[in-house]
Design an enzyme around this catalytic site. Structure first.
Site, mmCIF file in Angstrom:
data_model
loop_
_atom_site.group_PDB
_atom_site.id
_atom_site.type_symbol
_atom_site.label_atom_id
_atom_site.label_comp_id
_atom_site.label_asym_id
_atom_site.label_seq_id
_atom_site.Cartn_x
_atom_site.Cartn_y
_atom_site.Cartn_z
ATOM 1 C CG HIS A 1 -3.807 6.051 31.582
ATOM 2 N ND1 HIS A 1 -4.184 4.775 31.200
ATOM 3 C CD2 HIS A 1 -2.650 5.896 32.292
ATOM 4 C CE1 HIS A 1 -3.299 3.905 31.677
ATOM 5 N NE2 HIS A 1 -2.353 4.563 32.332
ATOM 6 C CD GLU A 2 -0.069 8.892 32.603
ATOM 7 O OE1 GLU A 2 0.297 8.444 33.707
ATOM 8 O OE2 GLU A 2 0.000 8.232 31.556
ATOM 9 C CG HIS B 1 -1.338 6.134 37.162
ATOM 10 N ND1 HIS B 1 -1.246 4.816 37.544
ATOM 11 C CD2 HIS B 1 -1.172 6.137 35.814
ATOM 12 C CE1 HIS B 1 -1.032 4.058 36.471
ATOM 13 N NE2 HIS B 1 -0.988 4.838 35.407
ATOM 14 C CD GLN C 1 2.431 5.140 35.709
ATOM 15 O OE1 GLN C 1 2.398 6.246 35.167
ATOM 16 N NE2 GLN C 1 2.359 4.006 35.031
ATOM 17 C CB CYS D 1 -1.014 0.971 32.390
ATOM 18 S SG CYS D 1 -0.411 1.849 33.841
ATOM 19 C CG LEU D 2 4.801 2.924 30.786
ATOM 20 C CD1 LEU D 2 5.536 4.237 31.037
ATOM 21 C CD2 LEU D 2 5.591 2.054 29.817
ATOM 22 N N GLY E 1 3.050 8.592 28.655
ATOM 23 C CA GLY E 1 2.735 9.341 29.863
ATOM 24 C C GLY E 1 3.252 8.594 31.073
HETATM 25 CO CO CO Z 1 -0.675 4.071 33.468
#
Ligand code: CO
Length: 202
Positions: free
Chosen positions: A151-152, A155, A51, A109-110, A46
């Site tokens: 989660h997204e 953000h 991000q 998380c990226l 995701g």
């Molecule tokens: Co993340």
């Protein structure tokens, strides 16, 4: 544009509250396409627009198993609700209209690469959202897809998964990153040998 740069904590842009998308024009469609490409290139499940430094209420997800590493999440582990949904999904202006039950997952998380912590989320959600053309939809899902969507959506509020864990654990991770940066690829390989389960980032 293609693959975009993914911001990492402590970049202040990850702490902003993103704005609703009101114009569903070509630039939004291009951003959606670039975000999907970036998510796949980073082997994420995701990615939210902030991000990549775009403060819009927009995210992309694909929690299906991948060819290169089918072991990270088995098709058999997908729930019936998840299997019904066509992915990748581009989700704009999402709102959770119903959340049921509780589940926990070792999230990554990226934007906080190499760190994984157990976070509690709704087990099942009903989500209202718009697609890239501005059309409204409601989807119902559970499993990894429901976890990833929640989660997204964090953000979009400037929130990261490391804000959900205990204050001391969170502080330790944040201080470690600020002092020493992120684990290198070699550190990650060492870690992989010690953990059987494949980790996913989003
Ligand atoms: Co993340």
């Amino acid at each position: 544009m293609g693959i975009l740069e993914i911001l990492t904590f402590p970049d202040p842009r990850l702490r902003e509250v993103s704005k609703a998308v009101t114009k569903f024009d070509d630039s939004i469609k291009q951003l959606a396409a670039d975000m999907v490409e970036t998510m796949y290139a980073a082997k994420g499940i995701g990615l939210a627009a902030p991000q990549v430094g775009q403060l819009f209420r927009m995210l992309v997800v694909d929690t299906r198993p991948r060819d290169e590493s089918g072991s990270r999440y088995n098709y058999e582990e997908m729930t019936e609700l998840e299997k019904k949904i066509t992915q990748p999904l581009v989700i704009i202006n999402p709102v959770i209209i119903k959340g049921d039950g509780k589940t926990t997952f070792d999230e990554g998380c990226l934007s906080v690469p190499g760190f994984y912590e157990t976070v509690e989320r709704f087990e099942k959600i009903q989500l209202q959202y718009q697609d890239v053309n501005g059309n409204k939809h409601v989807l119902e899902t559970d499993g990894l897809l429901a976890i990833c969507l929640q989660h997204e959506m964090d953000h979009l509020e400037g929130k990261l998964f490391i804000d959900h864990i205990s204050f001391m654990k969170s502080k330790k991770i944040k201080d470690q990153i600020k002092k020493f940066g992120y684990p290198t690829k070699d550190d990650k390989d060492d870690e992989k040998e010690n953990t059987k389960k494949e980790k996913v980032e989003a």
